[in-house]
Structure formats: structure tokens, C-alpha cells
Design a protein around this motif. Sequence first.
Motif, mmCIF file in Angstrom:
data_model
loop_
_atom_site.group_PDB
_atom_site.id
_atom_site.type_symbol
_atom_site.label_atom_id
_atom_site.label_comp_id
_atom_site.label_asym_id
_atom_site.label_seq_id
_atom_site.Cartn_x
_atom_site.Cartn_y
_atom_site.Cartn_z
ATOM 1 N N GLY A 145 0.871 -1.239 -0.179
ATOM 2 C CA GLY A 145 -0.083 0.163 0.146
ATOM 3 C C GLY A 145 0.751 1.218 -0.016
ATOM 4 O O GLY A 145 0.652 2.455 -0.782
ATOM 5 N N LYS A 146 2.070 1.320 0.713
ATOM 6 C CA LYS A 146 2.766 2.217 0.801
ATOM 7 C C LYS A 146 3.596 2.884 -0.449
ATOM 8 O O LYS A 146 3.785 3.935 -0.737
ATOM 9 N N ILE A 147 3.738 1.936 -1.432
ATOM 10 C CA ILE A 147 4.345 1.915 -2.664
ATOM 11 C C ILE A 147 3.238 2.035 -3.839
ATOM 12 O O ILE A 147 3.792 2.037 -5.029
ATOM 13 N N ASP A 148 2.068 2.359 -3.326
ATOM 14 C CA ASP A 148 1.289 2.500 -4.325
ATOM 15 C C ASP A 148 0.810 1.234 -5.221
ATOM 16 O O ASP A 148 0.505 1.408 -6.312
ATOM 17 N N ARG A 149 0.941 0.209 -4.664
ATOM 18 C CA ARG A 149 0.710 -1.102 -5.102
ATOM 19 C C ARG A 149 -0.551 -1.929 -4.422
ATOM 20 O O ARG A 149 -0.569 -3.040 -4.163
ATOM 21 N N LYS A 150 -1.655 -1.157 -4.294
ATOM 22 C CA LYS A 150 -2.612 -1.852 -3.376
ATOM 23 C C LYS A 150 -3.315 -2.937 -4.450
ATOM 24 O O LYS A 150 -4.093 -3.783 -3.713
ATOM 25 N N ASP A 151 -3.126 -2.769 -5.543
ATOM 26 C CA ASP A 151 -3.771 -3.936 -6.702
ATOM 27 C C ASP A 151 -3.434 -5.317 -6.245
ATOM 28 O O ASP A 151 -3.740 -6.402 -6.429
ATOM 29 N N LEU A 152 -2.107 -5.470 -5.474
ATOM 30 C CA LEU A 152 -1.767 -6.573 -5.223
ATOM 31 C C LEU A 152 -2.006 -7.248 -3.706
ATOM 32 O O LEU A 152 -1.557 -8.206 -3.520
ATOM 33 N N GLN A 153 -2.596 -6.307 -2.861
ATOM 34 C CA GLN A 153 -3.208 -6.697 -1.702
ATOM 35 C C GLN A 153 -4.138 -7.839 -1.914
ATOM 36 O O GLN A 153 -4.099 -8.719 -1.089
ATOM 37 N N LYS A 154 -4.957 -7.908 -3.093
ATOM 38 C CA LYS A 154 -5.734 -8.986 -3.184
ATOM 39 C C LYS A 154 -5.195 -10.367 -3.360
ATOM 40 O O LYS A 154 -5.688 -11.312 -2.731
ATOM 41 N N PHE A 155 -3.794 -10.420 -3.813
ATOM 42 C CA PHE A 155 -3.316 -11.655 -3.829
ATOM 43 C C PHE A 155 -2.704 -11.961 -2.389
ATOM 44 O O PHE A 155 -2.853 -13.274 -2.086
ATOM 45 N N ILE A 156 -2.380 -10.919 -1.686
ATOM 46 C CA ILE A 156 -2.183 -11.408 -0.313
ATOM 47 C C ILE A 156 -3.195 -12.005 0.501
ATOM 48 O O ILE A 156 -3.090 -13.047 1.033
#
Length: 235
Positions: free
Chosen positions: A27-38
Motif C-alpha cells: 500500500g505504501k508503494i502505491d501497489r494496493k492492487d497486489l493486496q488482493k493476492f495477499i
Amino acid sequence: MSNAIVITFRECLEMFIIIIPLILYVGKIDRKDLQKFIFAGIGIGFASSILSALFLVNSINSLEGLAKEIFLGGTMIFIAMLILYNIVWIGRQSKNLSLDVTSKFDVKLKGGSLLLLAAVTIFRESLEIIMFLLPTINEQFIPTIVGILVGVILALLIMLAIYKSSIKLDLNIIFTIITVFLIFMGGHLFGEGLMEFIPNNESIEMSGQLIYSIPLLFLFLKREFKKYMRKNIKK
């Protein structure tokens, strides 16, 4: 129930040390799109651990008489050896309890790698909780479940306190206290495991507890004292 609380607290704290910083990092590096994979990895790991728990509990319930006693005794001794392995072998390596993800992992910002990391982390720690609590979950189902929930909540609250406030907790101290508790728990399980093979012999149970706990406690405290002395010499 206290055993379930401490074990779950310890394992969940290890989960959260990896998972929570990972979520915040992307989230900090503006890649919140990857959170769904986590989150997907968390779901997969959790579901896999639940299925494993159901399989193991059903396997125990299908056993009767001497076979069940031997299985439970072997499981208790195995758990005691697992605790021994964690403390003696893994503990020799300086465990990185840093909350900085970039210093802990070579994080590859790909959905598949993040999903796998989250799934393996959740499944591994959950499986340890299951194995630790397996001998008692049938006899004390409700207290065990309550203990698990309390342990999860306590671990989550501590991690949130670290991130949301100026509280600075030394995680090494927390893990040291929990490890001492686990040594005595391992001794108890080792003694009870021996009792399953040699029933109605309290001296065997007590001897097993002492043989397991005293040397391990001595080695652990000796190692921690050396680490403390080295840390103070560097200062």
C-alpha cells in the motif's frame, strides 16, 4: 485453555510479523492492487489448515483402544520434539524479528509470489497450532477454541498497537517469555506421551518432564544470556 492462548498467540504473532508489514508495504508503494493476492493467499492457507485439522481430528476419532493411546502418545512426544527443534536449532540462528519487510525478504512484487508467501506462512503457522493442540482438542473442545480466539486477538492487538501508536515493544523479549512457557509445556507433553506407552506410572511422567525441561531450559537461558552480554558489549 492457557496453553491454547499462549501457543496461538506465539504462532499468530509470527504470522502477523510477515503478513501485516507485507500488506502495508504494497500500500505504501502505491501497489494496493497486489493486496488482493495477499488476502487470497491468507484465505488459501487458512482453508488448507482447517481441512488438515478436520482430517487429523477425524483420524484420531476413528482410532480406538490401544491404537488411540499409542497415536496420542506418539503425537505428544512428536510435539515435544518439535518444540525442541524450534528452540535449539532454529534459535541458534538470529531470528529476524524486524517489521521492515524489505530487510526481511527479497520481496518480488508479483501476484503469484505474494499469494504463495501469504498462503505458506498462514498454513505453516496454523499447522503448528493444530499439532500443538491436537492431543487436547477432543477432550477440551470449547476451552481450546476460546483459547485460540483469545490468542489471535491478543497477537493482532499487539501488532496494531505497534503500528498505530508510538509504543515500541521488544519482540525478542515477548518471544523469550513465550519460549520459557513452551519448554515447560514440552516437558509436560513429553511426560504425558511416555505415560501413554507405560500407563499408571507417575514416576515415568515426572522423570520425562524433568529430563526434557531442565537441560533445555538451561541451554536456552545460557544462549539468551550470551546474546544479552554480546548486545551490551557492543553498546
